[in-house]
Motif scaffolding. Structure first.
Motif, PDB file in Angstrom:
ATOM      1  N   THR A  48       0.545  -0.934  -0.134  1.00 48.81           N
ATOM      2  CA  THR A  48       0.437   0.013   0.143  1.00 48.81           C
ATOM      3  C   THR A  48       0.824   1.283  -0.243  1.00 48.81           C
ATOM      4  O   THR A  48       1.959   1.369   0.614  1.00 48.81           O
ATOM      5  CB  THR A  48      -1.397   0.319   1.087  1.00 48.81           C
ATOM      6  OG1 THR A  48       0.075   0.247   2.662  1.00 48.81           O
ATOM      7  CG2 THR A  48      -1.706  -1.041   1.697  1.00 48.81           C
ATOM      8  N   SER A  49      -0.199   1.990  -0.672  1.00 49.80           N
ATOM      9  CA  SER A  49       1.571   3.834  -0.107  1.00 49.80           C
ATOM     10  C   SER A  49       1.464   4.596   1.319  1.00 49.80           C
ATOM     11  O   SER A  49       2.028   5.398   1.603  1.00 49.80           O
ATOM     12  CB  SER A  49       0.512   4.398  -0.975  1.00 49.80           C
ATOM     13  OG  SER A  49      -1.073   5.137  -0.649  1.00 49.80           O
ATOM     14  N   THR A  50       0.512   4.047   2.361  1.00 53.77           N
ATOM     15  CA  THR A  50       0.582   4.137   4.004  1.00 53.77           C
ATOM     16  C   THR A  50       1.459   3.417   4.177  1.00 53.77           C
ATOM     17  O   THR A  50       2.343   2.866   4.852  1.00 53.77           O
ATOM     18  CB  THR A  50      -0.742   3.575   4.261  1.00 53.77           C
ATOM     19  OG1 THR A  50      -2.192   3.885   3.315  1.00 53.77           O
ATOM     20  CG2 THR A  50      -0.975   4.250   5.300  1.00 53.77           C
ATOM     21  N   THR A  51       2.220   5.139   4.885  1.00 51.68           N
ATOM     22  CA  THR A  51       3.371   4.717   6.066  1.00 51.68           C
ATOM     23  C   THR A  51       2.973   4.598   7.817  1.00 51.68           C
ATOM     24  O   THR A  51       2.388   4.384   7.006  1.00 51.68           O
ATOM     25  CB  THR A  51       4.946   5.972   5.729  1.00 51.68           C
ATOM     26  OG1 THR A  51       3.894   6.912   6.337  1.00 51.68           O
ATOM     27  CG2 THR A  51       4.905   5.571   4.208  1.00 51.68           C
ATOM     28  N   THR A  52       3.880   4.011   7.514  1.00 49.41           N
ATOM     29  CA  THR A  52       3.804   3.503   8.569  1.00 49.41           C
ATOM     30  C   THR A  52       4.280   4.660   9.875  1.00 49.41           C
ATOM     31  O   THR A  52       5.297   5.249   9.385  1.00 49.41           O
ATOM     32  CB  THR A  52       4.481   2.491   9.897  1.00 49.41           C
ATOM     33  OG1 THR A  52       5.911   2.740   9.792  1.00 49.41           O
ATOM     34  CG2 THR A  52       3.620   1.366   9.115  1.00 49.41           C
ATOM     35  N   ALA A  53       3.653   4.824  11.493  1.00 50.17           N
ATOM     36  CA  ALA A  53       4.098   6.542  11.537  1.00 50.17           C
ATOM     37  C   ALA A  53       4.858   6.272  12.896  1.00 50.17           C
ATOM     38  O   ALA A  53       5.688   6.806  13.291  1.00 50.17           O
ATOM     39  CB  ALA A  53       3.331   6.662  12.578  1.00 50.17           C
TER      40      ALA A  53
END
Length: 86
Positions: A48-53
């Motif tokens: 996915t394009s969602t990075t982790t914090a």
């Protein structure tokens, strides 16, 4: 997905984690997706394009084996799949 040209379009991108999770079908397993709508989807990991914090260089991936989303280091899954959207 950068530079992908498919079906006459060149504005493809990786989906966010929410977008990819929206097509998970928890009523199915191996893969956890409706094979009528999304045929030939392997029960494997998709980027996915969602990075982790929590960690630089980590992204969320969706495992279509069972529909889980997990954080993954960009070098930990060298052979993940991509389902591009536009």
């Amino acid at each position: 997905s950068q530079g992908l040209r498919l079906a006459g379009f060149d504005n493809w991108r990786l989906p966010s984690a929410i977008e990819l999770l929206s097509i998970v079908d928890y009523g199915h397993a191996n893969p956890a997706i409706d094979q009528t709508v999304f045929p030939n989807t392997p029960a494997l990991t998709f980027w996915t394009s969602t990075t982790t914090a929590s960690a630089a260089g980590s992204f969320w991936v969706v495992l279509f084996e069972d529909g889980r989303a997990i954080p993954q280091d960009e070098f930990g899954q060298q052979y993940s799949y991509a389902r591009c959207v536009r």
